[in-house]
Design a protein around this motif. Sequence first.
Motif, PDB file in Angstrom:
ATOM      1  N   LEU A 166       0.854  -1.182   0.000  1.00 23.82           N
ATOM      2  CA  LEU A 166       0.000   0.000   0.000  1.00 23.82           C
ATOM      3  C   LEU A 166       0.887   1.227   0.000  1.00 23.82           C
ATOM      4  N   GLY A 167       0.657   2.110  -0.987  1.00 20.60           N
ATOM      5  CA  GLY A 167       1.442   3.332  -1.056  1.00 20.60           C
ATOM      6  C   GLY A 167       1.728   3.715  -2.491  1.00 20.60           C
ATOM      7  N   PRO A 168       2.446   4.821  -2.691  1.00 18.62           N
ATOM      8  CA  PRO A 168       2.748   5.284  -4.046  1.00 18.62           C
ATOM      9  C   PRO A 168       3.490   4.217  -4.856  1.00 18.62           C
ATOM     10  N   GLY A 169       3.043   4.001  -6.091  1.00 20.05           N
ATOM     11  CA  GLY A 169       3.707   3.047  -6.977  1.00 20.05           C
ATOM     12  C   GLY A 169       3.435   1.596  -6.667  1.00 20.05           C
ATOM     13  N   ALA A 170       2.442   1.300  -5.818  1.00 17.91           N
ATOM     14  CA  ALA A 170       2.177  -0.089  -5.432  1.00 17.91           C
ATOM     15  C   ALA A 170       1.866  -0.973  -6.625  1.00 17.91           C
ATOM     16  N   ALA A 171       1.090  -0.465  -7.572  1.00 15.99           N
ATOM     17  CA  ALA A 171       0.714  -1.272  -8.738  1.00 15.99           C
ATOM     18  C   ALA A 171       1.923  -1.600  -9.593  1.00 15.99           C
TER      19      ALA A 171
END
Length: 457
Positions: free
Chosen positions: A403-408
Amino acid sequence: MSDGYDLVVIGAGSGGVRAARMAATYGARVAIVEEFRVGGTCVIRGCVPKKLYVYAARFTELFDVAQSFGWQVDAKFDWPTLVANKEKEITRLEQAYTANLEKPGVEIIRDRAVVTGPNSVHMVNGKRDLQAKTILIATGAQPSIPAIPGAELGISSNEAFDLPALPHSILIEGGGYIAVEFATIFAGLGVDTTIIYRGDCILRGFDDDMRRGLEAGLQDRGIKLIYQTTIKSLAKVGSDIAATFSDGVVAPYGAVMFATGRVPNVKHLGLETAGVKLTPAGAIAVDGYSQSSCPSIYAVGDVTGRAALTPVAIREGWYFAETVFNNNPMMVDHSQIPTAVFSDPEIGVIGLTEPEAATHGDIDVYVARFRPMMNTLSTKTERTILKLIVGANGGKVLGVQILGPGAAEMIQLVAIPIGMGATKADFDRAMALHPTAAEELVTFKEQTYTYRNGAKV
């Protein structure tokens, strides 16, 4: 032109387009029938426009953080510009999909199709009947709207992209990824946003750390969450819509959106004429090769109720073509599918959740929580969360939750070693790239906690 085909595909979404194009490259005579626009839900009113709108919504937070880096920002948002530019992009993609079909010789028929037998399809508007050795159903799914008084006053994800203007407030019913993604979009664009959900926490089925982390992130962004409650009715009150809740509360909103699931598009397809069986959930029942109970009829994508994700539909369409038209039987592995929720904060997951993994035997769990580096110069306290779940004593990696920025983006790359059966030692062997969030996945030294004999230690 003759009306006899090797393959007739009903539905020009991601799965149908891939199957039609590949079958044609293998020499089959193919027709694809689509009553709306080529590209399907993903391209026209799903993941592509959604991601574009998510990008738009994230500028609000970027502007806030920018001040801590010395930038002074004075910006304003224009909804019609976003809608127009979105339409331009999906039109471009639709043209590209169309060209990719026409290049190998697929005939595109703009009509509504109804199955009239194991090898026949009727064009409703064109009054034309097609004969096909094989029929592929790729009609996808549509939003499920609850049967409540005034439901017609609400919108679904289909209409949300093209509202004439942003509402001053919106109530979104649902707790799945569509609900939280659109809550992120509307809140980021300045709309007073509320989620109402019958459960006790959003994203049922996801890892609890991801659910609670996102819950906190949405609340930090001003999104209100109402749990264990549903909408009982809607009514027009002036320019607003009054929602009556199951607990008796009545509240006005500028708009109400239903994100209460999706149902397979099987109605009025005539499947019963060919003896095509459905699952208890109303999807087309298929085997591992996407073949239905009628041997000449196959189905791929959301209409099968397997995994409602665009890349899965594409892979199913590809493997269908390989199996039927290239004499190369292939079955899609649905066991290791990376999944992203394009909310804010973003979520990326693959493999088992912690409770699921604990039922498989002894496991070790590694968890890292820290502020994203971009926020360290600001007062924002939100945490990135990375979780690595492995078999006990450095065993196989069973699940990764981020979970967080750039997770995908991170989870897509993690899917490669997971698919190869990587162990904790394999992750440890990778050199860390600093400073990044992803380096945490390869620098875990001590377990945060373990499960032994089913009990958390």
